[in-house]
Structures are given as structure tokens and as C-alpha cells.
Design an enzyme around this catalytic site. Structure first.
Site, PDB file in Angstrom:
ATOM      1  N   PRO A   2     105.588 -13.854  87.231  1.00  0.00           N
ATOM      2  CA  PRO A   2     105.640 -14.967  86.299  1.00  0.00           C
ATOM      3  C   PRO A   2     106.745 -14.953  85.253  1.00  0.00           C
ATOM      4  O   PRO A   2     106.534 -14.496  84.149  1.00  0.00           O
ATOM      5  CB  PRO A   2     104.281 -14.910  85.609  1.00  0.00           C
ATOM      6  CG  PRO A   2     103.829 -13.499  85.743  1.00  0.00           C
ATOM      7  CD  PRO A   2     104.604 -12.878  86.816  1.00  0.00           C
ATOM      8  N   GLU A   3     107.907 -15.485  85.528  1.00  0.00           N
ATOM      9  CA  GLU A   3     108.795 -15.939  84.454  1.00  0.00           C
ATOM     10  C   GLU A   3     108.820 -17.455  84.567  1.00  0.00           C
ATOM     11  O   GLU A   3     108.174 -18.016  85.463  1.00  0.00           O
ATOM     12  CB  GLU A   3     110.188 -15.306  84.568  1.00  0.00           C
ATOM     13  CG  GLU A   3     110.111 -13.803  84.304  1.00  0.00           C
ATOM     14  CD  GLU A   3     111.424 -13.120  83.976  1.00  0.00           C
ATOM     15  OE1 GLU A   3     112.357 -13.799  83.514  1.00  0.00           O
ATOM     16  OE2 GLU A   3     111.502 -11.903  84.183  1.00  0.00           O
ATOM     17  N   LYS A  52     106.259 -20.346  80.074  1.00  0.00           N
ATOM     18  CA  LYS A  52     105.368 -19.702  81.032  1.00  0.00           C
ATOM     19  C   LYS A  52     103.983 -20.347  81.040  1.00  0.00           C
ATOM     20  O   LYS A  52     103.043 -19.784  81.595  1.00  0.00           O
ATOM     21  CB  LYS A  52     105.275 -18.206  80.712  1.00  0.00           C
ATOM     22  CG  LYS A  52     106.637 -17.509  80.799  1.00  0.00           C
ATOM     23  CD  LYS A  52     106.623 -16.143  80.172  1.00  0.00           C
ATOM     24  CE  LYS A  52     108.067 -15.621  80.074  1.00  0.00           C
ATOM     25  NZ  LYS A  52     108.138 -14.385  79.268  1.00  0.00           N
ATOM     26  N   ARG A 258     108.291  -2.961  76.363  1.00  0.00           N
ATOM     27  CA  ARG A 258     108.786  -3.427  77.663  1.00  0.00           C
ATOM     28  C   ARG A 258     109.996  -2.594  78.037  1.00  0.00           C
ATOM     29  O   ARG A 258     110.661  -2.011  77.191  1.00  0.00           O
ATOM     30  CB  ARG A 258     109.196  -4.904  77.596  1.00  0.00           C
ATOM     31  CG  ARG A 258     108.120  -5.817  77.047  1.00  0.00           C
ATOM     32  CD  ARG A 258     106.842  -5.767  77.858  1.00  0.00           C
ATOM     33  NE  ARG A 258     107.054  -6.138  79.229  1.00  0.00           N
ATOM     34  CZ  ARG A 258     107.150  -7.388  79.651  1.00  0.00           C
ATOM     35  NH1 ARG A 258     107.039  -8.381  78.829  1.00  0.00           N
ATOM     36  NH2 ARG A 258     107.340  -7.634  80.924  1.00  0.00           N
TER      37      ARG A 258
END
Length: 269
Positions: A2-3, A52, A258
Site C-alpha cells: 500500500p502506497e 493512502k 522506518r
DNA sequence: TCCTTATGTACAA
DNA sequence: TGTACCTAAGGAC
């Protein structure tokens, strides 16, 4: 997956299979059962993506708000739908197709007002016609935060994730740790228009490819990459491998929980 | 079979 | 800054 490109593609795919039909709506996993019962056999009247976030409109003003988070997945198939497994949060099914949603961070029934509040807290989305990149640059250009962190901040720019962030900074030779306020207007214009082009291609192909034609495996003879996320990239998840341009080692570091990937030689300010 | 990891975000301290 | 949440795949044993 999911981007932002994935979510825009899903908006298209949900529309292609279900728009102007009145699908059977269920929540086999149970967490969306009450809302599913309210929407069962209602007409799907619109689909929309912002960053998103995915929105499915039923009837006049009922929206399902979906956010896949890190783990969410969507699977389309032809009717007849097989028995749903117990992790399917939301299933739509009509006479031709079915689609299953699993593992989303958000799957909720919301009103027009609540939907508007979500738009209001998101920055411009390179994939939307209404996007104004100068709104984003206004925030970037007065921030001491690193450009790497700003690109991931959905209030600043909506839809960019860890892959596009790493790749677009590499393509423009920008050190990910540079403060936003030191990004020039010219650099911002280039970053933005590149994101528009890359993400549009991402929607089209349903994968992220960022490697320029002259650097592809076909052009250089090196072996193709193609891992889980599906595309050809310069730096994402290539820690300790040689840079496609300079041969130096790609580095990885944790930034706000991240993984950040970059080439310290090609991306030196 | 267990452990790690993942393209994300929100909330607590 | 750390942790919780949701799921599935791949790798280590």
C-alpha cells in the site's frame, strides 16, 4: 502493497467491478458486520482515493473509509465467490465478481462530513487533479525536519510511502537528511513532477518501477531484481548491495521507526 | 513450527 | 521514542 498508487488503482478496480451495481456486502471476520448489514444490496455510486485512503460511496452519502495500513490486502476474483476465510473484513459480491479486504487498519462507515475531515488533514496527492504542490512546498520550505521525514508525512504530501520516498530522493541526488528548508524551489518542482510521473505509472502497472531505461537490467546486463514489492528500484531494500550508478554500497538506517535506504555517494549534498 | 519482516498510522509517556 | 494493531509470506530450525 500500500502506497498511494495502490489505493488509486483499487479505486479504479472497485469501480470497474461494482460501480452502479448493488453488491452483497458482508464481513465474514465480524468487525464490520453491523455496517455491512446496513449497506447490503445498496448501490455503489462512487469510489475515490486521497493518498493512502480509499473511499467507497453507497447510495447518496454513505461512505466506507478504508485504510490498508501496513498489512491490508485486497483480492479480486470472478463469481462465484469461494467461501470466505475468517480474516475477510469486508466482502463485496455481485453476479460477476467478488472482492475481499483483509487486515486493514481502518474499515469504517462514515458520513460526508467525516470524509471531508480526512481530506482536510491530508496534504496534496500527486495523483489527484486537485493537488497543489505549492501547498506542500510551503510546509517543506519552512521546516527543519529532514526531507526524508517530510515526504512520509501525509499532512505534507499524501500518498508517498517508504519506497517512493527512497527512490525519488535517489533519482534527484538529494541527501535524505537534508532539512526541508534547504530544498530549493527548482528541486521541489523536480521532485513533485517526478512523483506525479512515477506514481501514475505505478497506478497503470500496479507496481513501483523507478529505474530509468538506461539503467534497467536489459540495458546493463545485470540480473533483474523484482522482489516482494514487484518493481525495479535503485535503493529500496538494497542495503549493502552495489549502487546501480556508482557501484558504492547502498546504506540503510532507521528513521522514525522506518527503514531508510540511500546511496551516500550519489546523494551527497 | 517458530521467528522475523513488511509499501502504515495512532496513541501513550 | 516506544508500542499496539491488523495479516501473510519467507526463512530459519
Amino acid at each position: 502493497m500500500p502506497e498511494g498508487h495502490t489505493i488509486h488503482r483499487l479505486a479504479q478496480d472497485y469501480a470497474a467491478a461494482f460501480l452502479r451495481t448493488a453488491p452483497h456486502v458482508t464481513s465474514p471476520q465480524g468487525k464490520f458486520s453491523d455496517a455491512a448489514a446496513l449497506l447490503d444490496r445498496a448501490e455503489l455510486t462512487d469510489t475515490e482515493a486521497h493518498g493512502k485512503h480509499l473511499f467507497l460511496r453507497f447510495r447518496e452519502a454513505d461512505w466506507i473509509h478504508i485504510h490498508l495500513g501496513l498489512f491490508g490486502k485486497v483480492n479480486f476474483g470472478d463469481a462465484p465467490a469461494p467461501p470466505a476465510t475468517d480474516t475477510v473484513r469486508l466482502r463485496l459480491a455481485n453476479s460477476a465478481s467478488y472482492v475481499d479486504l483483509r487486515g486493514p487498519t481502518t474499515c469504517a462507515l462514515i458520513t460526508d462530513t467525516e470524509k471531508q475531515a480526512i481530506h482536510d488533514r491530508l496534504g496534496p496527492d500527486p495523483l489527484r487533479e486537485d493537488a497543489d504542490d505549492q501547498t506542500a512546498y510551503a510546509r517543506v520550505s519552512r521546516s527543519r525536519t529532514t526531507i526524508a521525514a517530510l515526504l512520509m508525512d501525509q499532512k505534507v504530501i499524501a500518498g508517498v510511502g517508504n519506497v517512493y520516498r527512497a527512490e525519488v530522493l535517489f533519482r534527484h541526488g538529494i541527501d535524505p537528511y537534508r532539512p526541508g528548508r534547504d530544498i530549493t524551489p527548482t528541486e521541489w518542482d523536480a521532485l513533485w513532477s517526478d512523483l506525479v510521473a512515477l506514481m501514475r505509472e505505478g497506478v497503470r502497472n500496479n507496481r513501483i518501477d523507478t529505474v530509468r531505461p538506461e539503467h534497467t537490467p536489459e540495458a546493463t546486463g545485470r540480473p533483474p531484481r523484482v522482489d516482494d514489492h514487484g518493481g525495479e528500484v535503485y535503493v529500496y531494500r538494497r542495503a549493502n548491495l552495489p549502487c546501480h550508478l556508482c557501484g558504492g554500497e547502498i546504506r540503510a538506517a532507521a528513521l522514525a521507526a522506518r527503514n531508510l535506504f540511500w546511496c551516500p555517494i550519489c546523494q551527497r549534498d
